[in-house]
Design an enzyme around this catalytic site. Structure first.
Site, short mmCIF file in Angstrom:
data_model
loop_
_atom_site.label_atom_id
_atom_site.label_comp_id
_atom_site.label_asym_id
_atom_site.label_seq_id
_atom_site.Cartn_x
_atom_site.Cartn_y
_atom_site.Cartn_z
N HIS A 1 -63.11 -0.65 51.73
CA HIS A 1 -61.64 -0.68 51.76
C HIS A 1 -61.09 0.52 50.99
O HIS A 1 -60.15 1.17 51.44
CB HIS A 1 -61.09 -1.98 51.17
CG HIS A 1 -61.54 -3.22 51.89
ND1 HIS A 1 -61.54 -3.30 53.27
CD2 HIS A 1 -61.99 -4.41 51.44
CE1 HIS A 1 -61.98 -4.50 53.64
NE2 HIS A 1 -62.27 -5.19 52.55
N LEU B 1 -41.07 9.55 60.20
CA LEU B 1 -42.04 8.58 60.75
C LEU B 1 -41.78 7.23 60.08
O LEU B 1 -41.54 7.17 58.88
CB LEU B 1 -43.47 9.04 60.41
CG LEU B 1 -44.60 8.07 60.74
CD1 LEU B 1 -44.97 8.14 62.22
CD2 LEU B 1 -45.85 8.36 59.90
N ASP C 1 -60.53 -1.28 61.27
CA ASP C 1 -61.70 -2.16 61.21
C ASP C 1 -62.98 -1.38 60.91
O ASP C 1 -63.16 -0.25 61.36
CB ASP C 1 -61.83 -2.90 62.55
CG ASP C 1 -62.79 -4.06 62.46
OD1 ASP C 1 -63.06 -4.54 61.34
OD2 ASP C 1 -63.27 -4.51 63.51
C1 FPP Z 1 -61.06 -4.54 58.24
O1 FPP Z 1 -62.38 -4.16 57.93
C2 FPP Z 1 -60.16 -4.14 57.19
C3 FPP Z 1 -59.35 -4.97 56.47
C4 FPP Z 1 -59.29 -6.42 56.62
C5 FPP Z 1 -58.47 -4.44 55.46
C6 FPP Z 1 -57.73 -3.22 55.86
C7 FPP Z 1 -57.56 -2.41 54.66
C8 FPP Z 1 -57.83 -1.09 54.60
C9 FPP Z 1 -58.28 -0.27 55.73
C10 FPP Z 1 -57.71 -0.38 53.36
C11 FPP Z 1 -56.56 0.52 53.42
C12 FPP Z 1 -55.41 -0.26 52.99
C13 FPP Z 1 -54.33 0.32 52.54
C14 FPP Z 1 -53.31 -0.51 51.88
C15 FPP Z 1 -54.19 1.78 52.63
P1 FPP Z 1 -63.47 -5.30 57.71
O2 FPP Z 1 -63.45 -5.65 56.27
O3 FPP Z 1 -63.19 -6.42 58.64
O4 FPP Z 1 -64.78 -4.54 58.09
P2 FPP Z 1 -66.06 -5.21 58.84
O5 FPP Z 1 -65.57 -5.70 60.18
O6 FPP Z 1 -67.01 -4.06 58.96
O7 FPP Z 1 -66.56 -6.29 57.94
#
Ligand code: FPP
Length: 256
Positions: free
Chosen positions: A53, A147, A36
Site C-alpha cells: 500500500h 482536475l 489492485d
Molecule cells: C488493493 O490491493 C488496494 C487497496 C484495498 C487499497 C488501495 C490503497 C492504495 C493503492 C494505497 C494508496 C492510497 C492512497 C490513499 C494514496 P490489495 O490489497 O487487494 O492487493 P492484492 O489483491 O494483491 O491482495
C-alpha cells in the site's frame, strides 16, 4: 474581478516519457481506477502487505500528474471500499491511518497543481480523523479546476444505491418528490457526489477482471480496461496505455 490562481505544471515523468498525441475526443473525461495488487506486490518481495500500500501512493501521485498532462478532467481512486472492513484489524488500521497521512502530506501539492479533491463515500464507520482530513482537503481545494480527484474512501456501489434509495424514500414520505416523476437525472442528485460525471474509462490493475462494486451507477457505459500490472508498478504510462486502448474503442451507448 477575482484573480486567477496560478497553478504549477505537472512534473514530467522521470524517464522523459511524453503523453501520446490523441484527438481531444479520444481522451476520456473521467477515469476510474481500482488500485489492485498491492498485497501481491509486497508478497513477491517477502514484505508485509502494508508495504505494498505504501508503494502504491507514488503510483497514484504519478497518475495525477499524467492525467493532467494528457487532459483527463476527473480521476476517481478506490482507496478503501465498504468491503475492506473485512480485512484484518491491523490492515484496516493501517489503511485508515495511511489515507489520513497521504491526504495531509499531499494536499498542498495537489492544491498547487489545481487539483480539486472530493471525498466520495459513506460517513458511517469511517474514522473521524480520516473524515476530518478529507473535509479539510476538500475545503482547501474546492475552487480548483484543472482536475477533480475523487478520493473514494469507505465507498461501495451497493452502499451508495442503498443510501440513494433511503434518501428518495424519505423525500417521498415528506412529499418532496413524486415517485412517478423520478428520472435518471433526478437520481444523480442523491449520489454521494452529484457533480461526478459518468465514468468513461474504468481501469483496474493486477490482472483481475472485476469491478468490485466501484461506481456501479456511474460506470454503466464505461469502457473497461484490465491491465496486467500490479498497482505499485503502475504509473502515468499505465494510464496513458489504457487511454490508447480506450481511443481504439467504438462507443455506441446502446445505438446501432
Ligand atoms: C488493493 O490491493 C488496494 C487497496 C484495498 C487499497 C488501495 C490503497 C492504495 C493503492 C494505497 C494508496 C492510497 C492512497 C490513499 C494514496 P490489495 O490489497 O487487494 O492487493 P492484492 O489483491 O494483491 O491482495
Amino acid at each position: 474581478m477575482a484573480k486567477r490562481k496560478k497553478v504549477n505544471s505537472p512534473t514530467p515523468h522521470w524517464t522523459g516519457a511524453k503523453a501520446p498525441k490523441l484527438n481531444p475526443n479520444q481522451i476520456p473525461k473521467h477515469v476510474a481506477v481500482v488500485m489492485d495488487g498491492n498485497g501481491r506486490w509486497a508478497k513477491q518481495r517477502g514484505m508485509p502487505r502494508t508495504a505494498g500500500h505504501e508503494a502504491g501512493e507514488a503510483a497514484l501521485l504519478d497518475m495525477v500528474h499524467g492525467a493532467i498532462e494528457i487532459g483527463v478532467k476527473e480521476l476517481s481512486a478506490y482507496a478503501f471500499s465498504t468491503e475492506n472492513w473485512r480485512r484484518s484489524p491491523e490492515e484496516v488500521k493501517f489503511l485508515m491511518e495511511f489515507n489520513r497521512q497521504v491526504l495531509r502530506k499531499r494536499r498542498d501539492e495537489m492544491n498547487e497543481l489545481g487539483v480539486k479533491i472530493v471525498w466520495v463515500g459513506r460517513e458511517k464507520k469511517l474514522w473521524a480523523g480520516v473524515l476530518k482530513e478529507l473535509k479539510q482537503a476538500q475545503e482547501l481545494t474546492k475552487n480548483n479546476k484543472v482536475l477533480t480527484l475523487n478520493m473514494c474512501v469507505n465507498y461501495g456501489g451497493r452502499a451508495e444505491m442503498l443510501d440513494v434509495a433511503a434518501a428518495i424514500a424519505k423525500d417521498a414520505v415528506r412529499k418532496k418528490i413524486k415517485p412517478d416523476s423520478l428520472t435518471e437525472k433526478s437520481i444523480n442528485k442523491y449520489l454521494y457526489s452529484p457533480a461526478m460525471s459518468d465514468v468513461d474509462l474504468f481501469l483496474r490493475s493486477s490482472g483481475e477482471q472485476r469491478t468490485s462494486n466501484f461506481l456501479m451507477w456511474q460506470s454503466a457505459y464505461a469502457e473497461m480496461v484490465f491491465l496486467d500490472v500490479l498497482w505499485p508498478d503502475a504509473d502515468r504510462r499505465t494510464l496513458w496505455h489504457a487511454i490508447e486502448i480506450y481511443a481504439e474503442r467504438e462507443r455506441r451507448f446502446g445505438k446501432a
